[in-house]
Design an enzyme around this catalytic site. Structure first.
Site, PDB file in Angstrom:
ATOM      1  N   SER A   1       0.841  -1.186   0.000  1.00 44.31           N
ATOM      2  CA  SER A   1       0.000   0.000   0.000  1.00 44.31           C
ATOM      3  C   SER A   1       0.882   1.243   0.000  1.00 44.31           C
ATOM      4  O   SER A   1       2.103   1.160   0.080  1.00 44.31           O
ATOM      5  CB  SER A   1      -0.923  -0.003   1.211  1.00 44.31           C
ATOM      6  OG  SER A   1      -0.189   0.433   2.335  1.00 44.31           O
ATOM      7  N   LYS A   2       0.218   2.390  -0.089  1.00 44.95           N
ATOM      8  CA  LYS A   2       0.933   3.667  -0.191  1.00 44.95           C
ATOM      9  C   LYS A   2       1.981   3.885   0.882  1.00 44.95           C
ATOM     10  O   LYS A   2       2.968   4.546   0.668  1.00 44.95           O
ATOM     11  CB  LYS A   2      -0.076   4.817  -0.096  1.00 44.95           C
ATOM     12  CG  LYS A   2      -0.840   5.024  -1.367  1.00 44.95           C
ATOM     13  CD  LYS A   2      -1.768   6.210  -1.246  1.00 44.95           C
ATOM     14  CE  LYS A   2      -2.600   6.309  -2.506  1.00 44.95           C
ATOM     15  NZ  LYS A   2      -3.595   7.366  -2.415  1.00 44.95           N
ATOM     16  N   ARG A   3       1.713   3.342   2.054  1.00 45.65           N
ATOM     17  CA  ARG A   3       2.613   3.635   3.169  1.00 45.65           C
ATOM     18  C   ARG A   3       3.772   2.650   3.275  1.00 45.65           C
ATOM     19  O   ARG A   3       4.669   2.837   4.085  1.00 45.65           O
ATOM     20  CB  ARG A   3       1.835   3.682   4.484  1.00 45.65           C
ATOM     21  CG  ARG A   3       1.372   5.091   4.763  1.00 45.65           C
ATOM     22  CD  ARG A   3       0.612   5.177   6.066  1.00 45.65           C
ATOM     23  NE  ARG A   3      -0.645   5.873   5.843  1.00 45.65           N
ATOM     24  CZ  ARG A   3      -1.826   5.315   5.888  1.00 45.65           C
ATOM     25  NH1 ARG A   3      -1.934   4.041   6.187  1.00 45.65           N
ATOM     26  NH2 ARG A   3      -2.902   6.019   5.659  1.00 45.65           N
TER      27      ARG A   3
ATOM     28  N   SER B   1       7.240   2.066  -1.763  1.00 48.57           N
ATOM     29  CA  SER B   1       6.061   2.172  -2.630  1.00 48.57           C
ATOM     30  C   SER B   1       6.007   3.444  -3.474  1.00 48.57           C
ATOM     31  O   SER B   1       5.543   3.397  -4.591  1.00 48.57           O
ATOM     32  CB  SER B   1       4.783   1.996  -1.803  1.00 48.57           C
ATOM     33  OG  SER B   1       4.496   3.183  -1.139  1.00 48.57           O
TER      34      SER B   1
END
Ligand code: GLU
Length: 437
Positions: free
Chosen positions: A208-210, A214
């Site tokens: 995911s974005k975090r 990424s």
């Protein structure tokens, strides 16, 4: 002629999954002599921002994923921002109306009547995937506020921009039957799809974005990666080229690319491997290339480069010691300033033995007499000084390194002394003698 596109929705940073999708599209376009198009899917006014769009373009440019048609590049299928294409969508909606495939609801939403037949996606990666006749309610294509939904504009633009192939994330496969249903309703031939595996975290969870690694700008551009290394590493996430070795130039990657070889299992991201690639690429640069790549990190650390040749040689002298450009300033700072700090352990070691003072003084005197200042004359001077005092040159080396750099590790002492010059070498030894004496 093949035509492929990367079609990001600007909701945030360019993600490594997106970058890898763009990359596979680019490899395919270059391999087949086709056209690579960038289309910004920004019809969701609430979630899309101009800032995110610019960030994505910046990340793509940094990676060298240059598009042939799209924002700033032009092309005859523009505009390349979906937010600027409303008249085209209105015209396509009219076609569906004429064909009796849409109806307007009481709310004002316009819905597309699914064909409700089985639909097969002939996917280059996943093979034939058949979706049974749907029981879902008909699909809204235009919201009551007049804005269009993703599936509709995505298909209209793939028709309008004459896409022949679509490489995109596997997360879109489950909706591809809706796209094919729309293509059929428009009487258009769907492109050939290739749904590429997702990129997972090392532990197998969805990235995911975090997660580490990424975001292209935060994790790579700002962390000292070289675009060529990231390009190479990302290509291997989900694809194994048929060749020896993994370090492959862009040209070889293009030549080797074969969509049939894309894995259908998800790929696992490995930051260590990505750093390993970076180290390989970094070591292959010339001194000038390395300096130009790490200049901004040196300057951001507060050091100013006065002598280009010395700076290039300095960074080159530590290339085997680092994997990331961001590590370089800490290895070379003393080349750019004379008020460098001494590591604590360095001071302890310098003060540990009284003969250290004698040895350093002797080296300083010997250096002063040198009329030629080269790595080899410096080396000989070090060896002779040590011998004259019945020491091995191995005993004097660390002392000199401490004095000239304040550090216990670094490139060869003769390299340091040569690069900072005779005068600075003498000053640094004298200054150190003052500190320990
Ligand atoms: N805008 C979509 C996305 O960012 C693109 C889907 C596609 O490539 O067709 O996921």
């Amino acid at each position: 002629m093949t035509r492929v596109r990367f079609a990001p929705s600007p909701t945030g940073d360019l993600h490594v999954g997106g970058a890898r999708t763009a990359l596979f599209n680019l490899l395919f376009a270059r391999k087949t002599g086709g056209t690579f198009i960038l289309r910004v899917e920004d019809t969701d006014g609430a979630r899309n921002t101009e800032e995110a769009a610019q960030g994505i373009l910046k990340g793509l440019r940094w990676l060298g994923l240059d598009w042939d048609e799209g924002p700033d590049a032009g092309g005859d299928c523009g505009p390349y921002f979906q937010s600027q294409r409303k008249p085209i969508y209105d015209a396509y909606l009219a076609k569906l109306e004429a064909a009796g495939r849409v109806y307007t609801e009481y709310s004002g939403a316009v819905r597309f009547k699914f064909s409700r037949t089985p639909i097969t996606v002939h996917d280059l990666v996943c093979g034939d995937v058949t979706f049974a006749a749907t029981e879902e309610p008909d699909m809204t294509v235009r919201r009551p506020d007049g804005s269009y939904i993703f599936h509709f504009v995505n298909v209209v633009d793939d028709i309008e921009m004459r896409m022949t192939h679509v490489f995109r994330g596997e997360d879109h496969l489950s909706n591809t039957w809706k796209h094919i249903d729309l293509f059929n309703a428009f009487g258009a031939t769907p492109p050939t799809y290739a749904h590429i595996p997702l990129i997972l975290n090392p532990d197998g969870t969805k990235m995911s974005k975090r997660d580490e690694g990424s975001a292209v700008e935060k994790s790579y551009m700002n962390e000292g990666f070289l675009p060529d290394a990231v390009f190479n590493y990302l290509c291997l996430l989900g694809w194994t080229p048929r060749t020896e070795g993994e370090k492959l130039s862009r040209e070889s990657l293009v030549n080797l690319f074969d969509p049939a070889e894309i894995h259908n299992a998800n790929a696992r991201f490995d930051m260590h491997k990505c750093q390993w690639f970076n180290a390989q690429y970094l070591r292959a640069l010339s001194p000038e290339e390395l300096l130009s790549s790490c200049r901004r990190f040196i300057e951001n650390a507060g050091y100013s480069i006065n002598d280009e040749a010395v700076a290039a040689a300095a960074v080159y002298s530590v290339k085997e010691k680092v994997s990331l450009l961001t590590e370089i300033p800490a290895w070379v700072h003393y080349f750019f300033r004379s008020d460098y700090p001494y590591e604590d352990e360095v001071m302890v070691k310098l003060k540990a033995k009284p003969e250290n003072l004698t040895l350093l003084k002797a080296a300083c005197e010997c250096f002063r007499t040198l009329s030629e200042w080269s790595e080899s004359t410096i080396q000989t001077a070090i060896e002779e000084t040590a011998k004259a005092h019945s020491f091995k040159s191995g005993a004097l080396m660390p002392l000199l390194r401490f004095a000239l750099s304040g550090q216990s590790r670094g490139p060869g002492v003769n390299t340091i002394a040569h690069l900072i010059g005779q005068e600075s070498t003498l000053q640094r030894i004298e200054h150190t003698l003052g500190l320990i004496g």
